[in-house]
Design a protein around this motif. Structure first.
Motif, PDB file in Angstrom:
ATOM      1  N   TYR A 132       0.577  -1.301  -0.288  1.00 21.08           N
ATOM      2  CA  TYR A 132      -0.158  -0.261  -0.203  1.00 21.08           C
ATOM      3  C   TYR A 132       1.457   1.149  -0.351  1.00 21.08           C
ATOM      4  CZ  TYR A 132       0.708   0.954   5.190  1.00 21.08           C
ATOM      5  OH  TYR A 132       1.423   0.991   6.102  1.00 21.08           O
ATOM      6  N   ASP A 133       1.852   1.283   0.686  1.00 19.25           N
ATOM      7  CA  ASP A 133       2.853   2.555   1.091  1.00 19.25           C
ATOM      8  C   ASP A 133       3.355   2.644  -0.670  1.00 19.25           C
ATOM      9  OD1 ASP A 133       4.765   0.077   1.461  1.00 19.25           O
ATOM     10  OD2 ASP A 133       5.340   1.163   3.282  1.00 19.25           O
ATOM     11  N   SER A 134       3.751   1.954  -1.779  1.00 17.62           N
ATOM     12  CA  SER A 134       4.249   2.129  -2.474  1.00 17.62           C
ATOM     13  C   SER A 134       3.927   3.439  -3.561  1.00 17.62           C
ATOM     14  CB  SER A 134       4.489   1.180  -3.410  1.00 17.62           C
ATOM     15  OG  SER A 134       4.462  -0.177  -3.223  1.00 17.62           O
ATOM     16  N   ILE A 135       2.509   3.627  -3.352  1.00 13.53           N
ATOM     17  CA  ILE A 135       2.208   5.251  -3.743  1.00 13.53           C
ATOM     18  C   ILE A 135       1.283   5.807  -2.640  1.00 13.53           C
ATOM     19  CG2 ILE A 135       1.061   6.279  -6.059  1.00 13.53           C
ATOM     20  CD1 ILE A 135       1.426   3.825  -7.270  1.00 13.53           C
ATOM     21  N   ILE A 136       2.049   6.367  -1.862  1.00  8.77           N
ATOM     22  CA  ILE A 136       1.033   7.288  -0.542  1.00  8.77           C
ATOM     23  C   ILE A 136       1.267   8.984  -0.227  1.00  8.77           C
ATOM     24  CG2 ILE A 136       2.805   6.418   0.977  1.00  8.77           C
ATOM     25  CD1 ILE A 136       1.416   5.493   2.883  1.00  8.77           C
ATOM     26  N   ASN A 137       0.330   9.405   0.102  1.00 10.88           N
ATOM     27  CA  ASN A 137      -0.227  10.280   0.318  1.00 10.88           C
ATOM     28  C   ASN A 137       0.819  10.694   2.088  1.00 10.88           C
ATOM     29  OD1 ASN A 137      -0.327  13.166   1.722  1.00 10.88           O
ATOM     30  ND2 ASN A 137      -2.656  13.115   0.289  1.00 10.88           N
ATOM     31  N   GLU A 138       1.943  10.889   2.136  1.00  8.26           N
ATOM     32  CA  GLU A 138       1.667  11.209   3.001  1.00  8.26           C
ATOM     33  C   GLU A 138       2.101  12.146   3.865  1.00  8.26           C
ATOM     34  OE1 GLU A 138       5.896   9.261   4.838  1.00  8.26           O
ATOM     35  OE2 GLU A 138       5.297   7.691   5.410  1.00  8.26           O
ATOM     36  N   ASN A 139       1.259  12.821   4.972  1.00  4.55           N
ATOM     37  CA  ASN A 139       1.343  13.844   5.690  1.00  4.55           C
ATOM     38  C   ASN A 139       1.477  15.363   4.719  1.00  4.55           C
ATOM     39  OD1 ASN A 139       1.611  12.871   8.021  1.00  4.55           O
ATOM     40  ND2 ASN A 139       4.152  12.510   7.788  1.00  4.55           N
ATOM     41  N   GLY A 140       0.243  14.558   3.569  1.00  2.00           N
ATOM     42  CA  GLY A 140       0.408  15.811   2.806  1.00  2.00           C
ATOM     43  C   GLY A 140       1.000  16.230   1.010  1.00  2.00           C
ATOM     44  N   LYS A 167       4.176  10.266  -1.636  1.00  2.00           N
ATOM     45  CA  LYS A 167       5.941   9.571  -2.016  1.00  2.00           C
ATOM     46  C   LYS A 167       5.436   8.604  -2.512  1.00  2.00           C
ATOM     47  CE  LYS A 167       7.415  11.348   1.851  1.00  2.00           C
ATOM     48  NZ  LYS A 167       7.545  10.585   3.513  1.00  2.00           N
ATOM     49  N   MET A 168       7.045   8.068  -3.414  1.00  3.28           N
ATOM     50  CA  MET A 168       6.584   6.334  -4.317  1.00  3.28           C
ATOM     51  C   MET A 168       7.631   5.996  -4.372  1.00  3.28           C
ATOM     52  SD  MET A 168       5.161   7.014  -8.797  1.00  3.28           S
ATOM     53  CE  MET A 168       6.286   6.808  -9.138  1.00  3.28           C
ATOM     54  N   ASN A 169       7.195   4.043  -4.338  1.00  2.89           N
ATOM     55  CA  ASN A 169       7.905   4.063  -4.950  1.00  2.89           C
ATOM     56  C   ASN A 169       8.879   3.070  -6.244  1.00  2.89           C
ATOM     57  OD1 ASN A 169      10.270   1.503  -5.119  1.00  2.89           O
ATOM     58  ND2 ASN A 169       9.796   0.826  -2.593  1.00  2.89           N
ATOM     59  N   GLY A 170       9.173   3.153  -6.462  1.00  3.77           N
ATOM     60  CA  GLY A 170       9.418   3.663  -8.420  1.00  3.77           C
ATOM     61  C   GLY A 170       9.449   1.879  -8.193  1.00  3.77           C
ATOM     62  N   LYS A 171      10.714   1.830  -7.492  1.00  4.63           N
ATOM     63  CA  LYS A 171      11.339  -0.035  -8.320  1.00  4.63           C
ATOM     64  C   LYS A 171      10.219  -0.994  -8.029  1.00  4.63           C
ATOM     65  CE  LYS A 171      14.189  -3.127  -6.868  1.00  4.63           C
ATOM     66  NZ  LYS A 171      15.333  -3.809  -5.678  1.00  4.63           N
ATOM     67  N   ASN A 172       9.430  -0.523  -6.529  1.00 10.21           N
ATOM     68  CA  ASN A 172       7.918  -1.518  -6.326  1.00 10.21           C
ATOM     69  C   ASN A 172       7.062  -1.990  -7.397  1.00 10.21           C
ATOM     70  OD1 ASN A 172       9.307  -2.190  -3.672  1.00 10.21           O
ATOM     71  ND2 ASN A 172       7.890  -1.236  -2.726  1.00 10.21           N
ATOM     72  N   VAL A 173       6.338   0.025  -7.805  1.00 10.58           N
ATOM     73  CA  VAL A 173       5.254  -0.095  -9.346  1.00 10.58           C
ATOM     74  C   VAL A 173       5.745  -0.833 -10.443  1.00 10.58           C
ATOM     75  CG1 VAL A 173       4.026   1.782 -10.358  1.00 10.58           C
ATOM     76  CG2 VAL A 173       4.365   1.810  -7.444  1.00 10.58           C
ATOM     77  N   MET A 174       7.069  -0.580 -10.311  1.00  9.32           N
ATOM     78  CA  MET A 174       7.429  -1.109 -11.519  1.00  9.32           C
ATOM     79  C   MET A 174       7.283  -2.751 -11.893  1.00  9.32           C
ATOM     80  SD  MET A 174       8.475  -0.174 -14.717  1.00  9.32           S
ATOM     81  CE  MET A 174       8.966  -1.582 -16.401  1.00  9.32           C
ATOM     82  N   GLU A 175       8.074  -3.324 -10.539  1.00 12.04           N
ATOM     83  CA  GLU A 175       7.773  -4.433 -10.646  1.00 12.04           C
ATOM     84  C   GLU A 175       6.773  -5.594 -10.610  1.00 12.04           C
ATOM     85  OE1 GLU A 175      10.467  -6.976 -10.653  1.00 12.04           O
ATOM     86  OE2 GLU A 175      11.200  -5.284 -11.492  1.00 12.04           O
ATOM     87  N   PHE A 176       5.312  -4.723  -9.992  1.00  5.15           N
ATOM     88  CA  PHE A 176       3.919  -4.852  -9.565  1.00  5.15           C
ATOM     89  C   PHE A 176       3.534  -4.694 -11.518  1.00  5.15           C
ATOM     90  CE2 PHE A 176      -0.569  -3.255  -9.441  1.00  5.15           C
ATOM     91  CZ  PHE A 176      -0.425  -4.326  -8.738  1.00  5.15           C
ATOM     92  N   SER A 177       4.137  -3.331 -12.437  1.00  3.63           N
ATOM     93  CA  SER A 177       3.107  -3.168 -13.567  1.00  3.63           C
ATOM     94  C   SER A 177       4.225  -4.376 -14.416  1.00  3.63           C
ATOM     95  CB  SER A 177       3.887  -1.992 -13.913  1.00  3.63           C
ATOM     96  OG  SER A 177       2.976  -1.046 -13.079  1.00  3.63           O
ATOM     97  N   LYS A 178       5.159  -4.759 -14.234  1.00  2.00           N
ATOM     98  CA  LYS A 178       6.011  -5.397 -14.956  1.00  2.00           C
ATOM     99  C   LYS A 178       5.590  -7.358 -14.896  1.00  2.00           C
ATOM    100  CE  LYS A 178       9.720  -6.241 -14.652  1.00  2.00           C
ATOM    101  NZ  LYS A 178      11.641  -6.202 -14.462  1.00  2.00           N
ATOM    102  N   ASN A 179       5.643  -7.810 -13.550  1.00  3.60           N
ATOM    103  CA  ASN A 179       5.053  -9.171 -13.383  1.00  3.60           C
ATOM    104  C   ASN A 179       3.814  -8.914 -13.694  1.00  3.60           C
ATOM    105  OD1 ASN A 179       8.135  -9.329 -13.321  1.00  3.60           O
ATOM    106  ND2 ASN A 179       8.621  -8.827 -11.543  1.00  3.60           N
TER     107      ASN A 179
END
Length: 301
Positions: A184-192, A195-207
């Motif tokens: 859930y925290d790979s793409i998150i609104n944190e304190n307004g 923030k994004m973990n690009g590696k996690n998002v890319m692996e998820f999208s690719k696989n």
């Protein structure tokens, strides 16, 4: 059965020039990986409601307000958080009568299909819905954060949905949804701030995304070769091209990547659909993926 009657869009004519903003980033990287040298930005005096109304005005003359029984707004950046639901403000601005259901969906990149599917629960035969998408992530992006600022663009869309079988409209035949909240925290609104973990998002999208699409097609007794066109969420040019290769799609099956707008979150799929002649394609796959981490896949004929 829910059909797509029409789609209109509003793209602000203000842009963030990425070459000027990120002078150390190679221009070829922006063109080949991101797919944009500039991304759309809402004006300072624009909000979600104003952007949606501009999308509405672009097809206002074609809409029969007497048939509208539902307003859905898909956004993660509303003007009023929680209270009230922003779709109620759209009802006020459009001047619809009071006998209309209004609801907001807090879904991101997979949200377009969520809205279409939700309308099935409300619409009787012949009734219509106004389904808006608007996710101005620029509101929560930290200035000069290269992980986010060079990716996202501000767009609003309006899809008119109708319950019924129509030869001149695309119908939703089947859909399926996926969520893995462990990330859930790979793409998150944190304190307004976004923030994004690009590696996690890319692996998820690719696989995961190609696997889910293949599984969906198998359940519907379809082969990839039987689909006329695939419309993917426009996360980045690199992500879209990676999925195209994973599925071994022909050029004719690939939808074009929309340049110089950016990742418009829930608006990316309707934006794509609005720029193509859908009636020329017999079978269409739409697939959104991202925040959640989530996937939605639908078959339109």
């Amino acid at each position: 059965m829910i059909s797509i009657k029409s789609i209109s869009t509003y793209i602000p004519n203000d842009y963030l020039n990425l070459e000027n903003r990120f002078k150390k980033i190679n221009k070829n990287f922006l063109k080949q990986k991101i797919g944009a040298l500039k991304v759309s930005r809402k004006k300072n005096n624009e909000d979600v409601i104003k952007m949606c109304i501009k999308a509405f005005n672009n097809q206002k003359k074609k809409i029969n307000l007497k048939k509208i029984k539902l307003i859905i707004l898909c956004t993660q950046n509303p003007e009023f958080r929680g209270l009230p639901h922003n779709s109620a403000l759209l009802q006020k601005e459009i001047k619809l009568n009071n006998k209309v259901a209004c609801l907001d969906i807090s879904q991101g990149c997979a949200g377009y299909l969520y809205g279409i599917k939700t309308s099935e629960s409300f619409l009787k035969k012949g009734e219509q819905a106004l389904f808006f998408t608007c996710d101005p992530y620029s509101k929560i992006i930290k200035s000069k954060d290269y992980k986010t600022e060079l990716l996202f663009g501000d767009v609003a869309t309006l899809t008119v949905l109708e319950n019924g079988l129509f030869t001149n409209q695309k119908k939703l035949i089947s859909s399926e949804f996926y969520t893995n909240g462990n990330y859930y925290d790979s793409i998150i609104n944190e304190n307004g701030l976004l923030k994004m973990n690009g590696k996690n998002v890319m692996e998820f999208s690719k696989n995961q995304v190609p696997l889910f699409i293949k599984s969906f097609l198998k359940k519907n007794k379809l082969k990839i070769s039987q689909i006329d066109k695939f419309y993917f969420h426009q996360g980045s040019k690199h992500i879209v091209e990676t999925i195209n290769r994973s599925l071994n799609l022909k050029k004719s099956q690939q939808s074009p990547f929309i340049k110089n707008i950016g990742n418009s979150v829930s608006s990316s799929i309707p934006l794509l659909l609005s720029q193509d002649n859908l009636l020329k394609k017999k079978k269409i796959i739409i697939c959104g993926f991202g925040v959640g981490l989530s996937i939605s896949v639908g078959l339109l004929i």
